[in-house]
Design a protein around this motif. Structure first.
Motif, PDB file in Angstrom:
ATOM      1  N   HIS A  68       7.012  -4.725  -8.346  1.00  0.00           N
ATOM      2  CA  HIS A  68       6.309  -3.572  -8.900  1.00  0.00           C
ATOM      3  C   HIS A  68       6.912  -3.123 -10.213  1.00  0.00           C
ATOM      4  CE1 HIS A  68       3.114  -1.467  -6.769  1.00  0.00           C
ATOM      5  NE2 HIS A  68       3.465  -2.227  -5.752  1.00  0.00           N
ATOM      6  N   GLU A 113       2.286   1.916  -3.218  1.00  0.00           N
ATOM      7  CA  GLU A 113       1.313   2.455  -4.163  1.00  0.00           C
ATOM      8  C   GLU A 113       1.033   3.929  -3.918  1.00  0.00           C
ATOM      9  OE1 GLU A 113      -1.888  -0.398  -4.013  1.00  0.00           O
ATOM     10  OE2 GLU A 113      -0.605  -1.808  -5.085  1.00  0.00           O
ATOM     11  N   ASP A 114       0.959   4.316  -2.648  1.00  0.00           N
ATOM     12  CA  ASP A 114       0.646   5.731  -2.400  1.00  0.00           C
ATOM     13  C   ASP A 114       1.902   6.608  -2.336  1.00  0.00           C
ATOM     14  OD1 ASP A 114       1.670   5.536   0.161  1.00  0.00           O
ATOM     15  OD2 ASP A 114      -0.267   5.523   1.158  1.00  0.00           O
ATOM     16  N   GLY A 115       3.048   6.009  -2.585  1.00  0.00           N
ATOM     17  CA  GLY A 115       4.271   6.802  -2.716  1.00  0.00           C
ATOM     18  C   GLY A 115       5.000   7.083  -1.414  1.00  0.00           C
ATOM     19  N   ARG A 116       4.489   6.543  -0.307  1.00  0.00           N
ATOM     20  CA  ARG A 116       5.199   6.785   0.947  1.00  0.00           C
ATOM     21  C   ARG A 116       6.493   5.988   1.026  1.00  0.00           C
ATOM     22  NH1 ARG A 116       1.518   6.913   6.163  1.00  0.00           N
ATOM     23  NH2 ARG A 116       0.102   5.564   5.040  1.00  0.00           N
ATOM     24  N   LEU A 130       0.825  -1.207   0.000  1.00  0.00           N
ATOM     25  CA  LEU A 130       0.000   0.000   0.000  1.00  0.00           C
ATOM     26  C   LEU A 130       0.855   1.251   0.000  1.00  0.00           C
ATOM     27  CD1 LEU A 130      -2.968  -0.705   2.382  1.00  0.00           C
ATOM     28  CD2 LEU A 130      -3.022   0.968   0.545  1.00  0.00           C
ATOM     29  N   ARG A 131       1.874   1.219   0.805  1.00  0.00           N
ATOM     30  CA  ARG A 131       2.745   2.396   0.910  1.00  0.00           C
ATOM     31  C   ARG A 131       3.576   2.601  -0.350  1.00  0.00           C
ATOM     32  NH1 ARG A 131       4.349   4.077   6.935  1.00  0.00           N
ATOM     33  NH2 ARG A 131       2.276   3.916   7.781  1.00  0.00           N
TER      34      ARG A 131
END
Ligand SMILES: [Zn+2]
Length: 76
Positions: A74, A10-13, A7-8
């Motif tokens: 990814h 994906e959201d760029g964190r 998730l992180r």
């Protein structure tokens, strides 16, 4: 944990790009950049600098390994 790291990513964190100056270090009482749990001062950590934006990262060793794997997946 794996899902959280995904998730992180994906959201760029968490970066997908390369990390420079990866070093073994210790926690500093700050949250891990991958799982968000506190890295205690007596815990081993991996530190690195994100080449993209020169952000510094500090992760649990386990989190670092998961992130490293997920990151490669990814890219493919
Ligand atoms: Zn962690």
């Amino acid at each position: 944990m794996r899902r959280l790291i995904k998730l992180r990513l994906e959201d760029g964190r968490l970066p997908r790009g390369p990390v420079a100056e990866v070093l073994d270090g210790a926690g500093n009482g700050q949250p891990c950049d991958a799982c968000g749990a506190i890295l205690a001062k007596d815990q081993k950590a991996v530190c690195g600098i994100v080449v993209e934006d020169w952000r510094s990262l500090r992760l649990h060793i386990d989190c670092f390994q998961v992130w490293d794997l997920e990151r490669v997946e990814h890219c493919e």
